[in-house]
Enzyme design. Structure first.
Site, PDB file in Angstrom:
ATOM      1  N   LYS A 122       0.745  -1.327   0.115  1.00 17.19           N
ATOM      2  CA  LYS A 122      -0.040  -0.379   0.230  1.00 17.19           C
ATOM      3  C   LYS A 122       1.017   1.571  -0.120  1.00 17.19           C
ATOM      4  CE  LYS A 122      -3.719  -2.036   2.055  1.00 17.19           C
ATOM      5  NZ  LYS A 122      -4.968  -1.938   3.243  1.00 17.19           N
ATOM      6  N   LYS A 206      -9.031 -13.168  -5.647  1.00 13.14           N
ATOM      7  CA  LYS A 206     -10.097 -12.936  -4.923  1.00 13.14           C
ATOM      8  C   LYS A 206     -10.418 -12.092  -5.075  1.00 13.14           C
ATOM      9  CE  LYS A 206      -8.337 -10.011  -0.913  1.00 13.14           C
ATOM     10  NZ  LYS A 206      -8.566  -9.685   0.308  1.00 13.14           N
ATOM     11  N   LYS A 209     -12.692  -5.187  -5.451  1.00 14.11           N
ATOM     12  CA  LYS A 209     -13.204  -4.592  -5.592  1.00 14.11           C
ATOM     13  C   LYS A 209     -11.763  -4.207  -6.723  1.00 14.11           C
ATOM     14  CE  LYS A 209     -13.377  -0.426  -3.526  1.00 14.11           C
ATOM     15  NZ  LYS A 209     -13.115   0.899  -2.440  1.00 14.11           N
TER      16      LYS A 209
END
Ligand code: TRP
Length: 347
Positions: A122, A206, A209
């Protein structure tokens, strides 16, 4: 020595939470987590919370955060989390989370925290000026969530495995520095393969979004018509062996549809496969789309009931926070004393 050592006067505790990142959870959250949480309520003292402090790491809009926090709690309830049997609460309502988080930050190496892969991914995307210190401290807050309740078991997805390992390391470190019984070392409960669902557009990742721009996601709170479309448009396998069978390696797309089918109907994967094998994939998709819509409609009705009375929902959450605090406060006090913080008297 403090008399406040963990006492086994309750069933083993289990704790888990999700962030209120979106206006809706998705089918992967339901099948991989919520559905398990509901089942685990039978055998454990369960605590389930909305991890609103965690979602502050990405600076959400305040009004949206408030709304999503209620919506997330309403979806827990709609899925069957029972606030009588389990403790359902909002993380920020129990100030002890942030307090224990600080103590744990002071026990975590900078290098150790820097090795968290989720942080590395991130922060690489956001750059060092766009990355908050909160994002760096996130795993220690998660460890605090867990250790604050003497949790024995923590159901989490594969993506949280490293954070759980850090939690266990911190727990062992505290016990060796400050004495056995400072905290309970928790075990992970990583969800099984059959409980994991993949993105409809990209069945090797998986459901999320960020995969395929959300096209392969079934949102729990969206119009079931959109879910029907997403399922009918799911990517199936381009292998030579046309057929419906459960084989996640060779047939990830079809196997994913079978897993979803099984989860929303309670039927066995192999029975479903046998019923559709030898027919076109379109039949499987059409019936699965109906089954998902039949699952979503009453789910959304239940969630809407909770959301239509925010005062009542807030009262449920306030009750949960009070019960959570009753567990958390003595644990924080026990740990604080072990650290050498002067007990606050006269409170
Ligand atoms: N980090 C978890 C996630 O993003 C959410 C979470 C926060 C959590 N605290 C927790 C999960 C404690 C289990 C236990 O999915």
């Amino acid at each position: 020595m403090s008399s406040l050592v963990p006492t086994p006067d309750h069933a083993p505790r289990i704790l888990s939470g999700m962030q209120p990142t979106d206006g809706s959870l998705h089918l992967g959250n339901y099948i991989g987590a919520l559905r398990q949480w509901v089942a685990l309520q039978d055998d454990f003292d369960a605590l389930y919370f909305v991890a609103d402090l965690h979602s502050l790491t990405v600076n959400p809009d305040p009004a949206a955060l408030r709304e999503r926090t209620r919506r997330t709690a309403a979806q827990y309830l709609a899925a069957g989390v029972d606030p009588q049997r389990s403790v359902l609460f909002v993380q920020s309502h129990v100030a002890e989370h942030a307090q224990l988080g600080w103590l744990l930050q002071c026990q975590t190496g900078f290098g150790e925290a820097s090795r968290m892969t989720q942080f590395k991914d991130k922060s690489a995307k956001q750059g060092s000026e766009g990355t908050t210190v909160g994002l760096f401290a996130y795993p220690m807050l998660m460890a605090a969530d867990i250790l604050l309740y003497d949790s024995a078991l923590v159901p989490v997805g594969e993506d949280q495995r490293q954070h759980l390992e850090l939690t266990r390391n911190l727990a062992q470190r505290l016990n060796s520095r400050f004495g056995e019984g400072t905290v309970v070392v928790p075990e992970g409960h990583i969800v099984k393969a059959g409980a994991k669902i993949q993105d409809l557009q990209n069945p090797s990742s998986k459901m999320s979004k960020s995969t395929s721009g959300g096209k392969g996601v079934v949102w729990l709170m969206e119009d079931p018509k959109r879910a029907v479309k997403a399922i009918k448009g799911a990517v199936t396998d381009a292998d030579e062996t046309y057929g419906v069978r459960y084989d996640p390696e060779a047939k990830p797309g079809i196997s994913n549809l079978l897993t979803i089918f099984s989860a929303v109907t309670g039927r066995e994967v192999h029975d479903i496969a046998a019923e559709y094998d030898g027919r076109g994939y379109g039949y499987l998709k059409a019936d699965l789309a109906d089954a998902v819509a039949a699952f979503l409609t009453p789910f959304q009705e239940r969630a809407a009931t909770y959301l239509s009375d925010p005062a009542q929902l807030d009262a449920v959450l306030a009750d949960g926070a009070e019960r959570a605090r009753a567990i958390a406060a003595p644990v924080l006090q026990r740990v604080s004393e072990r650290f050498g913080l002067l007990p606050a008297t006269g409170r």
